[in-house]
Write an enzyme that holds these catalytic residues in place. Structure first.
Site, PDB file in Angstrom:
ATOM      1  NE  ARG A  27     -28.005 -23.570 -27.710  1.00 31.89           N
ATOM      2  CZ  ARG A  27     -27.320 -22.484 -28.045  1.00 31.89           C
ATOM      3  NH1 ARG A  27     -27.617 -21.859 -29.173  1.00 31.89           N
ATOM      4  NH2 ARG A  27     -26.346 -22.023 -27.284  1.00 31.89           N
ATOM      5  CG  ASN A 101     -55.736 -39.082 -44.845  1.00 34.93           C
ATOM      6  OD1 ASN A 101     -54.720 -38.554 -44.394  1.00 34.93           O
ATOM      7  ND2 ASN A 101     -56.959 -38.634 -44.548  1.00 34.93           N
ATOM      8  CB  SER A 134     -55.008 -48.951 -36.387  1.00 32.34           C
ATOM      9  OG  SER A 134     -55.454 -48.980 -37.713  1.00 32.34           O
ATOM     10  CG  HIS A 182     -34.490 -23.435   8.206  1.00 34.05           C
ATOM     11  ND1 HIS A 182     -35.769 -23.661   7.765  1.00 34.05           N
ATOM     12  CD2 HIS A 182     -34.238 -24.344   9.186  1.00 34.05           C
ATOM     13  CE1 HIS A 182     -36.298 -24.669   8.457  1.00 34.05           C
ATOM     14  NE2 HIS A 182     -35.392 -25.101   9.316  1.00 34.05           N
ATOM     15  CB  SER A 311     -20.839 -11.982 -18.535  1.00 29.36           C
ATOM     16  OG  SER A 311     -21.449 -10.716 -18.693  1.00 29.36           O
ATOM     17  CE  LYS A 317     -21.808 -13.392 -14.045  1.00 34.40           C
ATOM     18  NZ  LYS A 317     -23.233 -13.070 -14.223  1.00 34.40           N
ATOM     19  CB  VAL A 318     -16.490 -19.212 -14.585  1.00 31.67           C
ATOM     20  CG1 VAL A 318     -16.539 -20.631 -15.157  1.00 31.67           C
ATOM     21  CG2 VAL A 318     -15.170 -18.540 -14.899  1.00 31.67           C
ATOM     22  CB  THR A 357     -52.115 -35.674 -31.507  1.00 35.63           C
ATOM     23  OG1 THR A 357     -51.207 -34.647 -31.902  1.00 35.63           O
ATOM     24  CG2 THR A 357     -52.943 -35.181 -30.323  1.00 35.63           C
ATOM     25  CB  VAL A 358     -51.014 -36.949 -26.293  1.00 31.41           C
ATOM     26  CG1 VAL A 358     -50.175 -36.941 -25.020  1.00 31.41           C
ATOM     27  CG2 VAL A 358     -52.039 -35.820 -26.252  1.00 31.41           C
ATOM     28  CG  LEU A 359     -49.647 -42.112 -27.180  1.00 32.53           C
ATOM     29  CD1 LEU A 359     -50.490 -43.217 -27.771  1.00 32.53           C
ATOM     30  CD2 LEU A 359     -48.736 -42.662 -26.085  1.00 32.53           C
TER      31      LEU A 359
END
Length: 471
Positions: A27, A101, A134, A182, A311, A317-318, A357-359
């Site tokens: 998207r 690999n 590496s 508040h 909507s 509605k905006v 894998t996280v990087l």
């Protein structure tokens, strides 16, 4: 009994905006196109090639008898491999990886394949990836990815939000607005001053993002130059590595040298960077929620766009969808950024693969942030100030002048100033007439009475306009 779905899933595996698993590549793909050259896998490959070539050329200039300095033509050719690297090159590396690999080894083999029919480079082919682990290639490539993404995408997108907020802060510097501490009526401010608060906070957060030094190490399998010294024990490999890491691009990497590491660069700078981005994002969540609220109470209107629907059932509605979109994506970004900053500095002994894998999700985290900045920019540009609503709220809130009246009473020693104003105003509908009657009854200098009588909620804004213009 086994149940079957009412309808089969759509067939086809081609990636498109409606088949992408992530909305960043579906998207919202168009909005994130500037980030993709840096943070995609292709971008990662590109940076790996850059690092390998920079190391290779530097080795040729190190003074080794076995590797003479490269000719100008060879250097130009090699730098061209980096400059002209494209999707076809990435696909060629992926094809090699199907056999190896191993993604870094595939890059090495691809570079060597580009030496074919070039005798000067063929003779030196074994110096590609020489003495490197590496992670020497990976950590510097990650830093280069972040360098490009930060300088050319993230900070410009954040700067656009800051610039728009500053523009609005100056334009609305003197427009009075009721504060709501508040959620209750409180001392007036100005629209510009409230936006200036965010500008100053964001400017500080932005500088913290920009000031994080991006580190790189090239010191071998466990950070001790073991392999390097086995080949040339008398060579100053640490100084050489520093030079490659810190020499500006394209002959070097333009990063900051990391002298101490295990097999991986410790990732502390990444944690610092991601925490800094998350802090800026938290400030923007605060902004998005406040603007949402101001739209809700009518302080801001939103420009209409032909054809848009707010909507499916309520035509009037905006909705403040851009600020809602931003808030949601900032939350996603921060969830990932905080995981990255907490996880990446942790590695078992000298190496484990949990960071690898996280990087690969750095681009996802930054992508959600950039998407949010874009949404905020769109939303802010839709806003129109409703000064009538602001004025009406102020005119209905004379109780906020209890503060200046009791402060002046204290100045002149009127006993029980706070308590007297509390009795007149707390929990009551306060009118201008009631306050004026009280002011006239006070035993204070006549000039001070006149000053208080001339005061309105809209004029009681202190230094708000000055502070807004200074932001």
């Amino acid at each position: 009994m086994r149940q079957t779905p009412a309808s089969a899933a759509p067939t086809g595996t081609e990636l498109s905006p409606i088949t992408a698993l992530s909305p960043l590549d579906g998207r919202y793909a168009g909005r994130l196109a500037p980030l993709r050259p840096f943070m995609s896998e292709l971008g990662y490959m590109h940076r790996r090639v850059q690092v390998e070539i920079a190391w290779f050329i530097a080795l040729s200039d190190a003074g080794f008898a076995e590797f003479k300095p490269l000719s100008p033509g060879a250097r130009t050719y090699l730098l061209g491999l980096v400059k002209n690297f494209g999707e076809a090159d990435g696909e060629a590396i992926k094809a090699i990886e199907k056999t190896t690999n191993h993604d870094v080894k595939a890059v090495e083999y691809w570079i060597k394949s580009k030496f074919e029919a070039r005798p000067e480079l063929e003779r030196a082919a074994e110096f590609v990836h020489f003495a490197c682990t590496s992670e020497d290639i990976n950590n510097t490539s990650h830093a280069l990815q972040l360098k490009g993404a930060r300088e050319l995408v993230l900070l410009p997108a954040l700067d656009a939000v800051i610039d728009k907020l500053r523009e609005m802060a100056h334009a609305f510097a003197a427009v009075p607005m009721l504060s709501r501490t508040h959620g209750q009526t409180a001392s007036p401010t100005t629209v510009g001053k409230e936006l200036a608060n965010v500008v100053v906070r964001l400017a500080g957060a932005r500088e913290r993002i920009a000031s994080v030094k991006l580190l790189g190490k090239m010191n071998g399998a466990v950070g001790n130059y073991n392999a390097h010294l086995s080949a040339w024990p008398d060579f100053d490999w640490e100084a050489f590595s520093r030079k490659v890491v810190e020499t500006p691009e394209p002959l070097g990497l333009g990063l900051t040298f990391q002298p101490y590491s295990i097999q991986i660069e410790p990732h502390d700078y990444m944690a610092e960077l991601f925490d800094a981005v998350a802090r800026a994002n938290t400030i923007l969540v605060d902004l998005a929620r406040d603007i949402w609220g101001y739209v809700s109470v009518g302080y801001f209107k939103q420009k209409l766009k032909a054809g848009e629907i707010g909507s499916s059932t309520m035509p009037h509605k905006v909705n403040p969808i851009d600020f809602e979109n931003a808030e949601g994506n900032l939350g996603l970004a921060n969830a990932l950024l905080r995981h990255l900053s907490e996880k990446l500095p942790i590695s078992r002994w000298q190496r484990d693969l949990t960071d690898s894998t996280v990087l690969r999700n750095m681009g996802v985290a930054l992508g959600y942030a950039v998407l949010a900045y874009h949404a905020l920019g769109v939303g802010l540009n839709k806003l129109e100030l409703n000064e009538e609503a602001l004025a009406a709220d102020l005119d209905a809130s004379w109780e906020v002048l209890a503060e200046p009246i009791q402060t002046v009473m204290r100045r002149f020693g009127v006993p029980g100033a706070y308590e007297k104003l509390k009795e007149v105003t707390r929990g009551k509908t306060v009118t201008a007439e009631a306050l004026h009657a009280l002011i006239r009854s006070l035993e204070i200098p006549e000039a001070e009475k006149e000053r208080l009588l001339a005061m309105t909620p809209a004029s009681y804004t202190g230094k708000a306009a000055e502070l807004a213009r200074r932001s």
